[in-house]
Design a protein around this motif. Structure first.
Motif, mmCIF file in Angstrom:
data_model
loop_
_atom_site.group_PDB
_atom_site.id
_atom_site.type_symbol
_atom_site.label_atom_id
_atom_site.label_comp_id
_atom_site.label_asym_id
_atom_site.label_seq_id
_atom_site.Cartn_x
_atom_site.Cartn_y
_atom_site.Cartn_z
ATOM 1 N N THR A 13 0.831 -1.206 0.000
ATOM 2 C CA THR A 13 0.000 0.000 0.000
ATOM 3 C C THR A 13 0.864 1.254 0.000
ATOM 4 O OG1 THR A 13 -0.161 -0.198 2.422
ATOM 5 C CG2 THR A 13 -1.991 -1.077 1.115
ATOM 6 N N THR A 14 2.023 1.173 0.628
ATOM 7 C CA THR A 14 2.933 2.316 0.632
ATOM 8 C C THR A 14 3.479 2.571 -0.767
ATOM 9 O OG1 THR A 14 3.578 1.874 2.924
ATOM 10 C CG2 THR A 14 5.054 3.254 1.631
ATOM 11 N N VAL A 15 3.872 1.515 -1.469
ATOM 12 C CA VAL A 15 4.394 1.666 -2.828
ATOM 13 C C VAL A 15 3.338 2.285 -3.732
ATOM 14 C CG1 VAL A 15 5.315 0.455 -4.840
ATOM 15 C CG2 VAL A 15 6.003 -0.255 -2.535
ATOM 16 N N ALA A 16 2.093 1.808 -3.622
ATOM 17 C CA ALA A 16 1.010 2.363 -4.431
ATOM 18 C C ALA A 16 0.793 3.838 -4.098
ATOM 19 C CB ALA A 16 -0.278 1.572 -4.202
ATOM 20 N N ALA A 17 0.859 4.165 -2.814
ATOM 21 C CA ALA A 17 0.672 5.554 -2.396
ATOM 22 C C ALA A 17 1.785 6.448 -2.933
ATOM 23 C CB ALA A 17 0.613 5.638 -0.872
ATOM 24 N N ILE A 18 3.011 5.938 -2.963
ATOM 25 C CA ILE A 18 4.139 6.715 -3.470
ATOM 26 C C ILE A 18 3.959 7.037 -4.949
ATOM 27 C CG2 ILE A 18 6.572 6.510 -4.098
ATOM 28 C CD1 ILE A 18 6.972 5.196 -1.318
ATOM 29 N N HIS A 19 3.566 6.053 -5.731
ATOM 30 C CA HIS A 19 3.310 6.311 -7.152
ATOM 31 C C HIS A 19 2.235 7.387 -7.308
ATOM 32 C CE1 HIS A 19 5.813 3.387 -9.259
ATOM 33 N NE2 HIS A 19 5.543 2.526 -8.295
ATOM 34 N N TRP A 20 1.218 7.314 -6.465
ATOM 35 C CA TRP A 20 0.139 8.311 -6.521
ATOM 36 C C TRP A 20 0.664 9.693 -6.140
ATOM 37 C CZ3 TRP A 20 -2.225 11.548 -2.949
ATOM 38 C CH2 TRP A 20 -3.405 12.158 -3.382
ATOM 39 N N LEU A 21 1.498 9.760 -5.097
ATOM 40 C CA LEU A 21 2.048 11.050 -4.666
ATOM 41 C C LEU A 21 2.884 11.688 -5.776
ATOM 42 C CD1 LEU A 21 3.186 10.306 -0.987
ATOM 43 C CD2 LEU A 21 1.296 11.771 -1.698
ATOM 44 N N ILE A 22 3.731 10.887 -6.412
ATOM 45 C CA ILE A 22 4.592 11.418 -7.476
ATOM 46 C C ILE A 22 3.758 11.893 -8.657
ATOM 47 C CG2 ILE A 22 6.396 10.853 -9.146
ATOM 48 C CD1 ILE A 22 7.483 8.853 -7.063
ATOM 49 N N ASP A 23 2.808 11.063 -9.091
ATOM 50 C CA ASP A 23 1.965 11.431 -10.236
ATOM 51 C C ASP A 23 1.144 12.678 -9.926
ATOM 52 O OD1 ASP A 23 2.943 9.255 -11.592
ATOM 53 O OD2 ASP A 23 1.194 7.974 -11.215
ATOM 54 N N THR A 24 0.620 12.745 -8.721
ATOM 55 C CA THR A 24 -0.199 13.892 -8.318
ATOM 56 C C THR A 24 0.638 15.163 -8.262
ATOM 57 O OG1 THR A 24 -1.686 12.471 -7.042
ATOM 58 C CG2 THR A 24 -1.715 14.825 -6.522
ATOM 59 N N ALA A 25 1.854 15.038 -7.726
ATOM 60 C CA ALA A 25 2.739 16.200 -7.645
ATOM 61 C C ALA A 25 3.075 16.731 -9.037
ATOM 62 C CB ALA A 25 4.006 15.840 -6.886
ATOM 63 N N LYS A 26 3.405 15.827 -9.951
ATOM 64 C CA LYS A 26 3.754 16.249 -11.302
ATOM 65 C C LYS A 26 2.580 16.910 -12.016
ATOM 66 C CE LYS A 26 7.488 12.959 -12.292
ATOM 67 N NZ LYS A 26 7.910 11.840 -13.172
#
Length: 237
Positions: free
Chosen positions: A185-198
């Protein structure tokens, strides 16, 4: 050109001791006396602070002194991703969030996983030793994980209620290291954070690197992290 300083910011419940394998590798690579690991008050002060202001001030003071004469790379792990500063930012499985982000609504334990044991009266969050390996040290042997868990401290609950006011990754070249063996769940959240930030507007996230490691690669793969940090510095300079 003189070598930059690395400022390492540890995650929740930890102390600067967690970076010892990595700092040793960097010193062997020629960065003697170029590594600074401040102890963040939110998990290292007694009594615990009621917010993250003391962490912010510790980071600001540490970095401000160094940048008077040196280039600085700030390396953030996990919880400490809420902070930032200088010629390059490096996030390791860390919170990369926009302005106005709040992990948990004030007065609640919202968005916290069950392993985060909250004590509202004491204003603290603890991680039990038996939960530490699955939380932080997925690819570390049991004996080492058990030893590392002895150094975990209570974390300020109020620090999770603060709101970010500045997103340094919009203005400073930024590297993100994704740890593929972290909690799924952390890995999935990280991908979401990066995509959202960009997608949120201007940003300087110019390097996203994946590593086959758990939440704390500076423990399980210190040489790889050291080599990666040096490569990112060289690319920046």
């Amino acid at each position: 050109m003189s070598k930059p300083f690395f400022v390492f910011l540890h995650g929740a419940w930890h102390t600067p001791k967690c970076f010892m394998p990595l700092t040793s590798a960097l010193q062997e690579a020629g960065f003697e006396n170029r590594v600074v690991c401040p102890a963040l008050p939110s998990s290292n002060a007694t009594p615990l602070p009621t917010d993250w202001n003391a962490d912010v001030e510790t980071i600001r003071t540490t970095v401000s002194k160094l940048v008077e004469e040196h280039d600085v790379v700030v390396v953030m792990h996990s919880f400490s991703g809420f902070a930032g500063g200088v010629i390059r930012l490096v996030y390791i499985a860390a919170f990369l969030v926009p302005e106005g982000f709040q992990h948990s609504p004030a007065g609640t334990r919202g968005n916290m996983v069950p392993q985060m044991k909250t004590d509202m009266d004491a204003g603290s969050i603890t991680i039990l030793p038996e939960d530490a390996k699955n939380m932080f040290y997925q690819d570390v042997d049991d004996t080492t994980a058990a030893e590392l868990s002895k150094d975990l401290r209570p974390q300020s609950l109020g620090a999770y209620w603060g709101k970010t006011t500045f997103a340094a990754w919009r203005y400073i070249p930024t590297t993100y290291i994704i740890c593929k063996r972290d909690v799924p769940t952390t890995v999935a959240a990280i991908h979401w954070l990066i995509d959202t930030a960009k997608a949120s507007g201007p940003h300087q996230i110019d390097s996203v690197i994946e590593v086959d490691a758990g939440h704390s690669p500076f423990v399980s793969k210190p040489q790889w992290v050291a080599d990666t940090l040096i490569a990112e510095v060289n690319r920046t300079l």
